[in-house]
Enzyme design. Structure first.
Site, PDB file in Angstrom:
ATOM      1  N   ASP A   1     -13.618   4.831 -16.133  1.00  0.00           N
ATOM      2  CA  ASP A   1     -13.339   6.233 -16.462  1.00  0.00           C
ATOM      3  C   ASP A   1     -12.460   6.399 -17.706  1.00  0.00           C
ATOM      4  O   ASP A   1     -12.238   7.523 -18.146  1.00  0.00           O
ATOM      5  CB  ASP A   1     -12.657   6.937 -15.278  1.00  0.00           C
ATOM      6  CG  ASP A   1     -13.660   7.395 -14.243  1.00  0.00           C
ATOM      7  OD1 ASP A   1     -14.875   7.294 -14.502  1.00  0.00           O
ATOM      8  OD2 ASP A   1     -13.234   7.861 -13.171  1.00  0.00           O
TER       9      ASP A   1
ATOM     10  N   LYS B   1      -8.100  14.142  -9.408  1.00  0.00           N
ATOM     11  CA  LYS B   1      -9.365  14.744  -8.953  1.00  0.00           C
ATOM     12  C   LYS B   1     -10.083  13.813  -7.975  1.00  0.00           C
ATOM     13  O   LYS B   1     -10.523  14.234  -6.903  1.00  0.00           O
ATOM     14  CB  LYS B   1     -10.286  15.002 -10.154  1.00  0.00           C
ATOM     15  CG  LYS B   1     -11.705  15.365  -9.750  1.00  0.00           C
ATOM     16  CD  LYS B   1     -12.607  15.510 -10.946  1.00  0.00           C
ATOM     17  CE  LYS B   1     -13.230  14.234 -11.429  1.00  0.00           C
ATOM     18  NZ  LYS B   1     -14.471  13.847 -10.760  1.00  0.00           N
ATOM     19  N   ASN B   2     -10.177  12.528  -8.363  1.00  0.00           N
ATOM     20  CA  ASN B   2     -10.984  11.611  -7.548  1.00  0.00           C
ATOM     21  C   ASN B   2     -10.381  11.352  -6.179  1.00  0.00           C
ATOM     22  O   ASN B   2     -11.077  10.905  -5.272  1.00  0.00           O
ATOM     23  CB  ASN B   2     -11.208  10.288  -8.282  1.00  0.00           C
ATOM     24  CG  ASN B   2     -12.229  10.450  -9.401  1.00  0.00           C
ATOM     25  OD1 ASN B   2     -12.973  11.435  -9.413  1.00  0.00           O
ATOM     26  ND2 ASN B   2     -12.257   9.522 -10.331  1.00  0.00           N
TER      27      ASN B   2
ATOM     28  N   ARG C   1     -26.601   5.173  -9.916  1.00  0.00           N
ATOM     29  CA  ARG C   1     -25.604   5.495  -8.883  1.00  0.00           C
ATOM     30  C   ARG C   1     -26.194   5.689  -7.483  1.00  0.00           C
ATOM     31  O   ARG C   1     -26.159   6.792  -6.921  1.00  0.00           O
ATOM     32  CB  ARG C   1     -24.788   6.723  -9.301  1.00  0.00           C
ATOM     33  CG  ARG C   1     -24.166   6.554 -10.647  1.00  0.00           C
ATOM     34  CD  ARG C   1     -23.234   7.672 -11.006  1.00  0.00           C
ATOM     35  NE  ARG C   1     -21.912   7.495 -10.462  1.00  0.00           N
ATOM     36  CZ  ARG C   1     -20.890   8.309 -10.705  1.00  0.00           C
ATOM     37  NH1 ARG C   1     -21.078   9.353 -11.449  1.00  0.00           N
ATOM     38  NH2 ARG C   1     -19.715   8.085 -10.196  1.00  0.00           N
TER      39      ARG C   1
ATOM     40  N   CYS D   1     -27.571  10.584 -12.012  1.00  0.00           N
ATOM     41  CA  CYS D   1     -26.414  11.113 -12.722  1.00  0.00           C
ATOM     42  C   CYS D   1     -26.513  10.623 -14.147  1.00  0.00           C
ATOM     43  O   CYS D   1     -27.106   9.586 -14.406  1.00  0.00           O
ATOM     44  CB  CYS D   1     -25.152  10.588 -12.050  1.00  0.00           C
ATOM     45  SG  CYS D   1     -23.689  10.856 -13.021  1.00  0.00           S
TER      46      CYS D   1
ATOM     47  N   ARG E   1     -14.526  20.316 -15.193  1.00  0.00           N
ATOM     48  CA  ARG E   1     -14.707  19.639 -13.903  1.00  0.00           C
ATOM     49  C   ARG E   1     -13.535  18.717 -13.591  1.00  0.00           C
ATOM     50  O   ARG E   1     -13.270  18.447 -12.416  1.00  0.00           O
ATOM     51  CB  ARG E   1     -15.977  18.770 -13.933  1.00  0.00           C
ATOM     52  CG  ARG E   1     -17.269  19.548 -13.964  1.00  0.00           C
ATOM     53  CD  ARG E   1     -18.438  18.597 -13.832  1.00  0.00           C
ATOM     54  NE  ARG E   1     -18.172  17.638 -12.761  1.00  0.00           N
ATOM     55  CZ  ARG E   1     -18.700  16.440 -12.678  1.00  0.00           C
ATOM     56  NH1 ARG E   1     -19.539  16.012 -13.588  1.00  0.00           N
ATOM     57  NH2 ARG E   1     -18.396  15.641 -11.677  1.00  0.00           N
TER      58      ARG E   1
HETATM   59  C1  UD1 Z   1     -16.982   4.896  -9.803  1.00  0.00           C
HETATM   60  C2  UD1 Z   1     -15.838   4.028 -10.283  1.00  0.00           C
HETATM   61  C3  UD1 Z   1     -14.577   4.810 -10.104  1.00  0.00           C
HETATM   62  C4  UD1 Z   1     -14.738   6.109 -10.888  1.00  0.00           C
HETATM   63  C5  UD1 Z   1     -15.980   6.897 -10.476  1.00  0.00           C
HETATM   64  C6  UD1 Z   1     -16.245   8.119 -11.329  1.00  0.00           C
HETATM   65  C7  UD1 Z   1     -15.455   1.636 -10.049  1.00  0.00           C
HETATM   66  C8  UD1 Z   1     -15.599   0.434  -9.207  1.00  0.00           C
HETATM   67  N1  UD1 Z   1     -15.839   2.789  -9.524  1.00  0.00           N
HETATM   68  O1  UD1 Z   1     -16.752   5.239  -8.449  1.00  0.00           O
HETATM   69  O2  UD1 Z   1     -13.478   4.076 -10.566  1.00  0.00           O
HETATM   70  O3  UD1 Z   1     -13.609   6.914 -10.731  1.00  0.00           O
HETATM   71  O4  UD1 Z   1     -17.087   6.058 -10.579  1.00  0.00           O
HETATM   72  O5  UD1 Z   1     -16.644   7.784 -12.612  1.00  0.00           O
HETATM   73  O6  UD1 Z   1     -14.986   1.549 -11.171  1.00  0.00           O
HETATM   74  N2  UD1 Z   1     -23.243   1.263  -6.129  1.00  0.00           N
HETATM   75  C9  UD1 Z   1     -24.389   0.867  -5.479  1.00  0.00           C
HETATM   76  N3  UD1 Z   1     -24.629   1.345  -4.209  1.00  0.00           N
HETATM   77  C10 UD1 Z   1     -23.762   2.190  -3.581  1.00  0.00           C
HETATM   78  C11 UD1 Z   1     -22.602   2.573  -4.243  1.00  0.00           C
HETATM   79  C12 UD1 Z   1     -22.354   2.092  -5.515  1.00  0.00           C
HETATM   80  O7  UD1 Z   1     -25.199   0.108  -6.029  1.00  0.00           O
HETATM   81  O8  UD1 Z   1     -24.049   2.591  -2.444  1.00  0.00           O
HETATM   82  C13 UD1 Z   1     -22.941   0.742  -7.485  1.00  0.00           C
HETATM   83  C14 UD1 Z   1     -22.818   1.839  -8.527  1.00  0.00           C
HETATM   84  O9  UD1 Z   1     -24.052   2.221  -9.057  1.00  0.00           O
HETATM   85  C15 UD1 Z   1     -21.900   1.195  -9.527  1.00  0.00           C
HETATM   86  C16 UD1 Z   1     -20.975   0.329  -8.661  1.00  0.00           C
HETATM   87  O10 UD1 Z   1     -21.661   0.153  -7.438  1.00  0.00           O
HETATM   88  O11 UD1 Z   1     -22.624   0.351 -10.389  1.00  0.00           O
HETATM   89  C17 UD1 Z   1     -19.620   0.944  -8.372  1.00  0.00           C
HETATM   90  O12 UD1 Z   1     -19.837   2.254  -7.878  1.00  0.00           O
HETATM   91  P1  UD1 Z   1     -18.800   3.077  -7.016  1.00  0.00           P
HETATM   92  O13 UD1 Z   1     -17.454   2.485  -7.156  1.00  0.00           O
HETATM   93  O14 UD1 Z   1     -19.336   3.297  -5.682  1.00  0.00           O
HETATM   94  O15 UD1 Z   1     -18.892   4.437  -7.759  1.00  0.00           O
HETATM   95  P2  UD1 Z   1     -17.992   5.645  -7.532  1.00  0.00           P
HETATM   96  O16 UD1 Z   1     -17.451   5.731  -6.169  1.00  0.00           O
HETATM   97  O17 UD1 Z   1     -18.733   6.777  -8.114  1.00  0.00           O
END
Ligand code: UD1
Length: 419
Positions: A306, A22-23, A121, A116, A398
């Site tokens: 995850d 999915k991701n 996030r 979320c 989802r």
């Molecule tokens: C994250 C997970 C991913 C998982 C997905 C869904 C990690 C590193 N990432 O990806 O494996 O599949 O959730 O559950 O394990 N952040 C910021 N600013 C930003 C973007 C991110 O502060 O602009 C922070 C987030 O709040 C979080 C961390 O960075 O604490 C990692 O986030 P990110 O990897 O970007 O999240 P997803 O892409 O949603």
């Protein structure tokens, strides 16, 4: 709202085909916006999140056809560069249309994804990366308004910490930028390399994906192409944990042990018998109780956030005490009180949960709170004595394709109750 009724205590035996990730599917779908030619994606899971992104892409002007797991997307003309709140707020991955729209059309107005259930996030790293590539970004009434009238340009971007979403977003946008973009401290998740493969099949020049430094040489245009989405590592891990919890023997086909990163070793440490087989994984557990093990969630190749909820369900009946530390999201233990309703002994202190294994859980009515938390309740229910009713299963729809069917064929007593 549908519910799932599960009668636990039966071992699982059989074969489960693992779906496309999915991701990854959600990110390669956004890549379709980068070209006026057709992009064909295979191994795409039929999931509510995929349908939701399709709806968003359609309102940007993308036509689509979905046959089996083959999705054809064609963004011949972009008819709208606006991604409205109603479509973006429901799914964070929708936000990744911003970069492609900006790169191709020079402007975009995309709703912020909002909070979320699993934490704040933010998207600041996504926006900083686009700004570094020359975009002018404003925030207005909950929308990001981005402009790059003369196109984006290459940039050197060093992320302060690893972000999967920001790495993917920067890669998507940089493909059509003038010059070379270098991403430092890039995420190394398998989905990053998968996105790079898809972009390269469309004529992009991305190298280093899967390592901390990713280089993208911008090209004038991308063309159509075909790409097979990689297997879902989270679905893979979830079924490994399901059979670990119930006992039995499962063969997971169409997947790969390397996708599990550190989770493979951790699961082996608990005493599980796991073996790589051609095109899949075979997992066995005889009647013996498995050992408790500690984890810390980390970016890939560390233990994935995850799979943290599912691992907690497994540890609920392990022999010993397990410490589970969540470092990626600040509020991702919502499954703990639900597991406690089934008799699990879990105490949460900040970012660490301590799980004292008990010999058996008991079925109970429980509430799914987010996608991965829902799967942890399913695992607990499959192993528990008696009936569990899992409420709010739309979360599962989802992200887990044909969940009941896959489990039923392996002997699980699981039924959807429509309301
Ligand atoms: C994250 C997970 C991913 C998982 C997905 C869904 C990690 C590193 N990432 O990806 O494996 O599949 O959730 O559950 O394990 N952040 C910021 N600013 C930003 C973007 C991110 O502060 O602009 C922070 C987030 O709040 C979080 C961390 O960075 O604490 C990692 O986030 P990110 O990897 O970007 O999240 P997803 O892409 O949603």
């Amino acid at each position: 709202m549908d519910k799932l009724a599960i009668i636990g205590g039966r071992p699982l035996y059989g074969v489960i085909p693992i779906s496309g990730a999915k991701n990854s599917a959600l990110k390669v779908m956004a890549a379709a916006l980068l070209t006026d030619e057709a992009l064909t994606l295979t191994n795409v899971p039929r999931l509510a999140d995929v349908d939701m992104l399709l709806r968003l892409l359609e309102q940007h002007g993308v036509t689509s056809s979905f046959e089996g797991s083959t999705l054809r997307l064609h963004a011949q003309t972009i008819i709208s560069t606006e991604a409205p709140y109603d479509l973006v707020r429901k799914m964070r991955a929708s936000f990744n249309v911003l970069g492609p729209l900006l790169a191709r059309e020079g402007k975009a107005r995309v709703s912020l994804p909002g909070g979320c259930a699993i934490g704040a996030r933010p998207v600041d790293l996504h926006l900083k990366a686009l700004e570094a590539m020359g975009a002018k970004i404003d925030l207005d009434e909950g929308y990001v308004i981005a402009e790059a009238a003369n196109g984006l340009h290459g940039a050197e971007i060093a992320f302060p910490f690893v972000s999967v979403g920001a790495t993917e977003h920067a890669m998507l946008a940089a493909t059509l930028a003038k010059g070379t973009t270098v991403l430092e401290n890039a995420a190394r998740e398998p989905e990053i390399a998968d996105l790079a493969d898809c972009l390269n099949a469309m004529g992009a020049k991305v190298s280093g994906a899967g390592h901390s430094t990713v280089t993208i040489e911008g090209v004038d245009r991308l063309h159509g192409g075909e790409h097979r989405v990689l297997p879902d590592r989270i679905e893979t891990g979830a079924y490994v944990m399901a059979v670990a919890a119930t006992g039995g023997e499962l063969t997971l086909t169409g997947t790969d042990a390397s996708l599990l990163g550190a989770a493979w070793g951790v699961l082996q440490e608990t005493g599980l018998d796991m073996e790589e087989r051609d095109g899949g994984i075979c997992v066995k557990r005889n009647g013996e109780r498995y050992k408790a093990s500690d984890i810390v969630t980390q970016p890939f190749p560390g233990f994935p956030t995850d799979l943290q909820a599912q691992f907690m369900a497994l540890m609920a009946t392990a022999d010993g005490v397990s410490k589970i530390k969540e470092t990626i999201f600040e509020n991702r233990f919502m499954h703990a009180p639900e597991l406690a309703r089934m008799g699990a002994k879990i105490s949460v202190d900040g970012q660490t949960a301590t799980v004292q294994g008990v010999p058996r859980l008991k079925g109970a009515p429980v509430m799914a709170t987010d996608l991965r938390a829902s799967m942890s309740l399913i695992i607990a229910a499959l192993a528990a004595e008696g009936q569990t009713m899992v409420n709010r299963v739309y979360h599962l729809d989802r992200g887990f394709e044909r969940l009941e069917e896959k489990l039923q064929t392996c002997g699980a007593l699981i039924e959807r109750v429509k309301e």
